[in-house]
Every structure is written in C-alpha cells, then in structure tokens.
Design a protein around this motif. Structure first.
Motif, short mmCIF file in Angstrom:
data_model
loop_
_atom_site.label_atom_id
_atom_site.label_comp_id
_atom_site.label_asym_id
_atom_site.label_seq_id
_atom_site.Cartn_x
_atom_site.Cartn_y
_atom_site.Cartn_z
N PHE A 298 -38.25 9.03 42.57
CA PHE A 298 -37.24 8.86 41.54
C PHE A 298 -36.26 7.75 41.92
N HIS A 299 -35.83 7.76 43.17
CA HIS A 299 -34.88 6.76 43.67
C HIS A 299 -35.48 5.37 43.57
N LYS A 300 -36.73 5.23 43.98
CA LYS A 300 -37.41 3.93 43.95
C LYS A 300 -37.58 3.44 42.50
N LEU A 301 -37.92 4.36 41.61
CA LEU A 301 -38.18 3.99 40.22
C LEU A 301 -36.90 3.65 39.45
N CYS B 84 -42.60 -11.01 29.99
CA CYS B 84 -43.44 -11.93 30.76
C CYS B 84 -42.73 -13.25 31.02
N ALA B 85 -42.08 -13.81 30.03
CA ALA B 85 -41.39 -15.08 30.22
C ALA B 85 -40.25 -14.94 31.22
N ARG B 86 -39.46 -13.89 31.09
CA ARG B 86 -38.33 -13.71 32.02
C ARG B 86 -38.83 -13.42 33.43
N LYS B 87 -39.83 -12.58 33.54
CA LYS B 87 -40.36 -12.22 34.85
C LYS B 87 -40.96 -13.43 35.55
N THR C 153 -43.33 -5.62 40.08
CA THR C 153 -43.53 -5.92 38.66
C THR C 153 -43.70 -4.65 37.83
N PHE C 154 -44.43 -3.66 38.34
CA PHE C 154 -44.66 -2.43 37.57
C PHE C 154 -43.36 -1.66 37.36
N ILE C 155 -42.55 -1.58 38.40
CA ILE C 155 -41.26 -0.89 38.27
C ILE C 155 -40.35 -1.68 37.34
N ARG D 251 -38.75 -0.27 33.94
CA ARG D 251 -37.31 -0.32 33.67
C ARG D 251 -37.00 -1.13 32.43
N SER D 252 -37.73 -2.23 32.26
CA SER D 252 -37.44 -3.07 31.10
C SER D 252 -37.82 -2.38 29.79
N LEU D 253 -38.73 -1.42 29.86
CA LEU D 253 -39.02 -0.62 28.66
C LEU D 253 -37.78 0.16 28.24
N PHE D 254 -37.07 0.74 29.21
CA PHE D 254 -35.83 1.45 28.90
C PHE D 254 -34.79 0.48 28.36
N VAL D 255 -34.61 -0.63 29.05
CA VAL D 255 -33.63 -1.62 28.62
C VAL D 255 -33.99 -2.16 27.24
N GLY D 256 -35.27 -2.47 27.08
CA GLY D 256 -35.73 -2.95 25.78
C GLY D 256 -35.53 -1.92 24.69
N GLY D 257 -35.74 -0.66 25.03
CA GLY D 257 -35.52 0.41 24.06
C GLY D 257 -34.07 0.49 23.62
N ILE D 258 -33.17 0.42 24.59
CA ILE D 258 -31.73 0.45 24.27
C ILE D 258 -31.35 -0.78 23.45
#
Length: 169
Positions: free
Chosen positions: A5-8, A150-153, A16-18, A22-29
């Motif tokens: 949990f701490h790592k995630l 992808c572009a930002r990463k 990249t996977f983490i 995380r960006s899914l959450f940020v993107g969702g918000i």
C-alpha cells in the motif's frame, strides 16, 4: 500488505506501472472537474459546447498538474516549474485539440458544424441529441488520457528517471 500500500500510494516512484495507476486516480479527479465545469457552463450558463469544453479543460488541467507533479511524476526533467507547467500544458493543449476533434461528431455545434451522430440521430431516443456531447466527451476522455500519460511520461519525465537509474548503478 502495508508495504505494498505504501509503495503504491505513498512513496515517490519512477515505476511506470505505479505512475500509470496513480495517474488514473489523478485523471479521474481531473476528469470529474473537467466534465463538471463543462456541464455547468453548458447547462447552467448555456455556453456553446466548444467554449464550455475549453473551460472544463483549463480547470481539469490545473488540477491534473498540481496533483501529478506532487504524486505521480515527482522528478521533473525540467527543474523550472514555469517551464515544466508550460510543457505540461502544451501536451494538454494537444489533448484539447484531440478532444475537440473527437467530440465534434457528437456536438450540436461542433468545429465542423452539426456533428454526424447528431445529424443522423444515431442513438435514437436513448439520448436526446442535445446531450450527445456528453457521450463524445466520454470517448474523448479515454483516448486523450492515454495520449496525456504517454506524452508526459516519455517526454517530460523520462530523462529524470534514466538519471536516477544511472545514479543507482
């Protein structure tokens, strides 16, 4: 379990996977803010879809940048925050252009006039034609999310990660 949990969710990461998770959450918000502002301006203030989409984009971009730079991509390639934001925004503006192109066939007043799906009442009585723009926005959200991540990463944050890997070796 705590370590996972701490790592995630807590630790700074270049994985990249983490970051994608995380960006899914940020993107969702950011998407909730974006769509909320879009619908607010369209339905409450009767702003045309194109302008309401831009207002939603700006609000979503601001939320996305702030949260992404502190939680998803903590190590920026560019150390100057103004330059970093400009680059982040340019990628987002390209995404806005893609959004406009994708939403156009669903819009009553798209960038090319009345959209294809509206003209042909493609969804029949399932959705009123003046609400098709919402379906278009949902399609655009998925495709533009992939572009933005992808572009930002790989453009903004890739070098910083390779520097970290070299430093660890």
């Amino acid at each position: 379990m705590k370590r996972w949990f701490h790592k995630l969710f807590i630790e700074e990461t270049t994985n990249t996977f983490i970051q994608f998770f995380r960006s899914l959450f940020v993107g969702g918000i950011a998407t909730i803010v974006d769509i909320g502002v879009l619908v607010l301006f369209r339905e409450l203030f009767h702003t045309p879809e194109k302008a309401a989409t831009v207002f939603g984009f700006i609000a979503g971009l601001a939320v996305n940048y702030v949260v992404s730079t502190y939680w998803v991509f903590a190590k920026a390639k560019v150390k100057n925050r103004v330059v970093d934001f400009i680059a982040f925004a340019v990628i987002g503006i390209i995404g806005l252009g893609l959004t406009q192109l994708i939403i156009a066939p669903f819009a009553m007043e798209g960038i090319f006039g009345e959209g294809y799906f509206v003209k042909n009442a493609t969804f029949g009585t399932l959705i009123p034609t003046d609400k098709y723009y919402i379906a278009g926005k949902l399609v655009a959200t998925v495709l533009v999310y992939l572009w933005n991540f992808c572009a930002r990463k790989f453009i903004l944050y890739r070098k910083a990660e390779s520097d970290d890997t070299a430093a660890e070796a």
